[in-house]
Design an enzyme around this catalytic site. Structure first.
Site, PDB file in Angstrom:
ATOM      1  N   ARG A  21       0.839  -1.206   0.000  1.00 35.33           N
ATOM      2  CA  ARG A  21       0.000   0.000   0.000  1.00 35.33           C
ATOM      3  C   ARG A  21       0.870   1.250   0.000  1.00 35.33           C
ATOM      4  O   ARG A  21       1.812   1.336   0.781  1.00 35.33           O
ATOM      5  CB  ARG A  21      -0.910   0.003   1.234  1.00 35.33           C
ATOM      6  CG  ARG A  21      -1.981   1.064   1.186  1.00 35.33           C
ATOM      7  CD  ARG A  21      -2.796   1.090   2.460  1.00 35.33           C
ATOM      8  NE  ARG A  21      -3.558  -0.141   2.671  1.00 35.33           N
ATOM      9  CZ  ARG A  21      -4.271  -0.383   3.764  1.00 35.33           C
ATOM     10  NH1 ARG A  21      -4.307   0.485   4.745  1.00 35.33           N
ATOM     11  NH2 ARG A  21      -4.947  -1.505   3.886  1.00 35.33           N
ATOM     12  N   SER A  60      -8.376   0.072   0.861  1.00 35.36           N
ATOM     13  CA  SER A  60      -9.374  -0.006   1.933  1.00 35.36           C
ATOM     14  C   SER A  60      -9.918   1.382   2.302  1.00 35.36           C
ATOM     15  O   SER A  60     -10.410   2.093   1.451  1.00 35.36           O
ATOM     16  CB  SER A  60      -8.776  -0.725   3.139  1.00 35.36           C
ATOM     17  OG  SER A  60      -9.759  -0.953   4.102  1.00 35.36           O
ATOM     18  N   HIS A  61      -9.767   1.782   3.568  1.00 32.86           N
ATOM     19  CA  HIS A  61     -10.351   3.041   4.037  1.00 32.86           C
ATOM     20  C   HIS A  61      -9.362   4.207   3.957  1.00 32.86           C
ATOM     21  O   HIS A  61      -9.681   5.312   4.386  1.00 32.86           O
ATOM     22  CB  HIS A  61     -10.807   2.872   5.482  1.00 32.86           C
ATOM     23  CG  HIS A  61      -9.669   2.552   6.396  1.00 32.86           C
ATOM     24  ND1 HIS A  61      -9.179   1.270   6.514  1.00 32.86           N
ATOM     25  CD2 HIS A  61      -8.899   3.328   7.173  1.00 32.86           C
ATOM     26  CE1 HIS A  61      -8.158   1.281   7.353  1.00 32.86           C
ATOM     27  NE2 HIS A  61      -7.960   2.526   7.770  1.00 32.86           N
ATOM     28  N   LYS A  64      -4.048  -6.226  -2.439  1.00 31.20           N
ATOM     29  CA  LYS A  64      -4.179  -7.381  -1.561  1.00 31.20           C
ATOM     30  C   LYS A  64      -4.014  -8.600  -2.450  1.00 31.20           C
ATOM     31  O   LYS A  64      -4.736  -8.758  -3.431  1.00 31.20           O
ATOM     32  CB  LYS A  64      -5.558  -7.415  -0.898  1.00 31.20           C
ATOM     33  CG  LYS A  64      -5.811  -6.293   0.103  1.00 31.20           C
ATOM     34  CD  LYS A  64      -7.181  -6.435   0.786  1.00 31.20           C
ATOM     35  CE  LYS A  64      -7.393  -5.293   1.774  1.00 31.20           C
ATOM     36  NZ  LYS A  64      -8.732  -5.303   2.402  1.00 31.20           N
ATOM     37  N   ASP A  95     -16.847   0.261   5.208  1.00 31.63           N
ATOM     38  CA  ASP A  95     -15.545   0.867   4.936  1.00 31.63           C
ATOM     39  C   ASP A  95     -15.289   0.906   3.422  1.00 31.63           C
ATOM     40  O   ASP A  95     -16.096   0.420   2.635  1.00 31.63           O
ATOM     41  CB  ASP A  95     -14.423   0.176   5.737  1.00 31.63           C
ATOM     42  CG  ASP A  95     -13.793  -0.980   5.015  1.00 31.63           C
ATOM     43  OD1 ASP A  95     -14.530  -1.699   4.321  1.00 31.63           O
ATOM     44  OD2 ASP A  95     -12.568  -1.166   5.133  1.00 31.63           O
ATOM     45  N   ASP A 121     -13.586  -0.523   1.151  1.00 31.15           N
ATOM     46  CA  ASP A 121     -13.622  -1.689   0.260  1.00 31.15           C
ATOM     47  C   ASP A 121     -14.597  -2.757   0.734  1.00 31.15           C
ATOM     48  O   ASP A 121     -14.581  -3.883   0.245  1.00 31.15           O
ATOM     49  CB  ASP A 121     -12.216  -2.267   0.062  1.00 31.15           C
ATOM     50  CG  ASP A 121     -11.641  -2.858   1.339  1.00 31.15           C
ATOM     51  OD1 ASP A 121     -12.013  -2.390   2.423  1.00 31.15           O
ATOM     52  OD2 ASP A 121     -10.824  -3.795   1.247  1.00 31.15           O
ATOM     53  N   ASP A 175     -15.169  -4.538   3.548  1.00 29.45           N
ATOM     54  CA  ASP A 175     -14.952  -5.711   4.395  1.00 29.45           C
ATOM     55  C   ASP A 175     -15.123  -5.414   5.885  1.00 29.45           C
ATOM     56  O   ASP A 175     -15.008  -6.313   6.710  1.00 29.45           O
ATOM     57  CB  ASP A 175     -13.594  -6.392   4.113  1.00 29.45           C
ATOM     58  CG  ASP A 175     -12.414  -5.460   4.295  1.00 29.45           C
ATOM     59  OD1 ASP A 175     -12.620  -4.304   4.702  1.00 29.45           O
ATOM     60  OD2 ASP A 175     -11.275  -5.891   4.004  1.00 29.45           O
ATOM     61  N   ARG A 176     -15.382  -4.146   6.248  1.00 29.53           N
ATOM     62  CA  ARG A 176     -15.624  -3.834   7.663  1.00 29.53           C
ATOM     63  C   ARG A 176     -16.961  -3.136   7.802  1.00 29.53           C
ATOM     64  O   ARG A 176     -17.342  -2.323   6.960  1.00 29.53           O
ATOM     65  CB  ARG A 176     -14.510  -2.945   8.224  1.00 29.53           C
ATOM     66  CG  ARG A 176     -13.166  -3.692   8.266  1.00 29.53           C
ATOM     67  CD  ARG A 176     -12.090  -2.895   8.986  1.00 29.53           C
ATOM     68  NE  ARG A 176     -11.854  -1.621   8.350  1.00 29.53           N
ATOM     69  CZ  ARG A 176     -11.965  -0.449   8.965  1.00 29.53           C
ATOM     70  NH1 ARG A 176     -12.288  -0.389  10.240  1.00 29.53           N
ATOM     71  NH2 ARG A 176     -11.733   0.652   8.299  1.00 29.53           N
ATOM     72  N   HIS A 193     -14.198  -5.985  11.253  1.00 27.68           N
ATOM     73  CA  HIS A 193     -14.110  -7.193  10.419  1.00 27.68           C
ATOM     74  C   HIS A 193     -14.948  -8.262  11.120  1.00 27.68           C
ATOM     75  O   HIS A 193     -14.668  -8.609  12.272  1.00 27.68           O
ATOM     76  CB  HIS A 193     -12.672  -7.712  10.351  1.00 27.68           C
ATOM     77  CG  HIS A 193     -11.765  -6.937   9.447  1.00 27.68           C
ATOM     78  ND1 HIS A 193     -11.817  -7.051   8.078  1.00 27.68           N
ATOM     79  CD2 HIS A 193     -10.779  -6.061   9.715  1.00 27.68           C
ATOM     80  CE1 HIS A 193     -10.889  -6.272   7.534  1.00 27.68           C
ATOM     81  NE2 HIS A 193     -10.240  -5.648   8.506  1.00 27.68           N
TER      82      HIS A 193
HETATM   83 ZN   LIG Z   1     -11.393  -2.630   4.336  1.00 27.62          ZN
END
Ligand SMILES: [Zn+2]
Length: 455
Positions: free
Chosen positions: A15, A103-104, A113, A237, A239, A241-242, A324
């Site tokens: 990242r 992500s965030h 990822k 979030d 992407d 996933d949260r 998560h």
């Molecule tokens: Zn995420």
């Protein structure tokens, strides 16, 4: 010769900052390095997906070129959430792939990822990709690149798993990330009434930072839940996933409270099931799981670690304070905020009481959210080691991940952040005064060690 900033190859992903750490030519080379990594592990094809950041579609294109140049066939999903990418990998049987997302993180970031086998890689495997890229010695071939729309299959899968007993009203705050509209559409298809807040993907994140466990980001969602008389609200979030949840009174629930609600529902169906939660979660969660006939286990923070621990112990559900939530029983065994939102809608639709009353039997506790204390990368583990030694000499300490100091009527945690030059602290106690006392016992020495070690 390509400049490679090794620092962007991190614990769980690669990242960095767009046009500073990488550009399209760089990402093409990363694609070749990933291709080399996958081929060594026996893969013949790779899956690609990307989030809604401005740089992401271009990165998917050049990454596909890089992968294909090593001989792998490439399937591009286009813009999807990270859970949709995971779903596609499982459903289509891919054991190699890359999800392009930061992500965030703020809009100037992007990231990668890497999926290999049945999960995303971490630790030494991420560094192995760096080494392959630095060596620049890649297999050559000419794979085919094609595209696939997985969303209808994904939606059908989710909708087959949850039925609503009544049309609950839900506010969805997508934070302009990749899964707002997707989540809202699926909730509507399940029969919920949905109010959409910032659901249109926009990688400049114009309304708020897409991190739903930070209270400041959830103020509009909290207000909208009350204004529209919704049964609850969910924040997603960047992407997808949260998940963060807001009860009908407009109160933001912590990850451990949400996990307790999922766990209770699960334990009715599957008595004795295992529940894994990270070291940042309240003791009330672990107590609640046991009280409802489950087996609770605490583990080190980090989403891959929680997932690995769940596989080892055969747990049915797991989660983290960070939002998560991993659904193994009745789902595919990964963290998915869209499924989490749908699952919560199902639970609330069947309940006789509102969401705010679900945990009414929990004693009142006073706690802090996660507190980040700046601490240089180079000394953060030494500070944690000193904290472990210091507090162990005086109190009961759980030391699986930093020091979780147990005071009987409360606890305090200090651990090294997995992702930043920072320590993460959290405190909880049965009274506001006791909370203050516990913080006063723990925070000043920690600050002292940082200063002493040159922070
Ligand atoms: Zn995420």
């Amino acid at each position: 010769m390509l400049r490679i900033n090794k620092g962007i190859f991190r614990a769980y992903d690669i990242r960095g900052i767009v046009d500073e750490d990488f550009d399209e030519a760089w990402v093409r080379e990363l694609g070749r390095a990933c291709g080399a990594f996958f081929i060594r592990r026996g893969a013949t094809r790779a899956l690609l997906g990307h989030d809604c950041r401005a740089s992401s579609p271009g990165y998917q294109q050049v990454m596909a070129q890089g992968l294909a140049a090593t001989g792998l066939d490439v399937l591009c999903l286009g813009q999807v959430s990270t859970p949709v990418f995971y779903f596609a990998a499982r459903h289509l049987g891919f054991d190699a792939g890359v999800m392009i997302t930061a992500s965030h993180n703020p809009s100037e970031y992007n990231g990668f990822k890497v999926w290999s086998g049945r999960s995303t890689i971490h630790g030494d495997d991420v560094l192995a990709i760096h080494d392959l890229m630095a060596a620049g010695d890649f297999p050559t071939g000419s794979g085919m690149v094609s595209v696939h729309d997985i969303l209808p299959t994904y939606a059908e899968d989710l909708l087959s798993r949850v039925t609503l007993a009544r049309p609950v009203r839900v506010v969805v705050d997508g934070g302009n990330g990749s899964s707002g509209d997707l989540t809202a559409d699926i909730l509507e298809a399940a029969g919920a009434e949905v109010v959409r807040l910032y659901c249109t993907p926009d990688g400049s994140f114009p309304n708020h930072h897409p991190d739903p466990v930070v209270e400041a980001n959830m103020e509009d969602l909290k207000a909208a839940v009350v204004e529209f008389g919704a049964d609850f609200g969910v924040g997603l979030d960047g992407d997808g996933d949260r998940i963060g949840a807001v009860d009908e009174t407009g109160r933001l629930m912590y990850g451990d409270q949400l996990l307790a609600i999922y766990a209770r529902d699960l334990l009715r169906e599957l008595p004795g099931a295992g529940v894994v939660a990270d070291v940042k979660c309240s003791h009330l969660l672990f107590r609640d799981v046991e009280a409802h006939g489950g087996t609770a286990e605490m583990c080190v923070t980090g989403h891959s670690i929680v997932k690995d621990r769940m596989i080892e112990t055969g747990a049915a559900i797991g989660g983290e304070m960070s939002g998560h939530m991993f659904f193994f029983h009745g789902y595919h065994g990964f963290d998915d905020a869209t499924f989490g939102a749908l699952k919560l809608a199902g639970i609330v639709s069947r309940a006789e009481r509102p969401l705010s009353a679900f945990l009414a039997d929990w004693p009142t506790v006073f706690n802090t959210p996660e507190i980040r204390m700046d601490c240089p990368e180079a000394i953060k583990f030494e500070v944690v080691a000193r904290a472990q030694a210091h507090f162990k000499a005086r109190y009961d300490v759980i030391d699986m991940d930093g020091a979780r100091v147990e005071f009987g009527d409360g606890w305090g945690l200090v651990r090294a952040s997995n992702t930043q030059g920072a320590l993460v602290l959290r405190f909880e106690a049965e009274s506001a005064d006791r909370l203050k006392e516990i913080r006063a016992i723990m925070e000043p020495p920690i600050r002292g060690w940082i200063a002493e070690l040159g922070g």
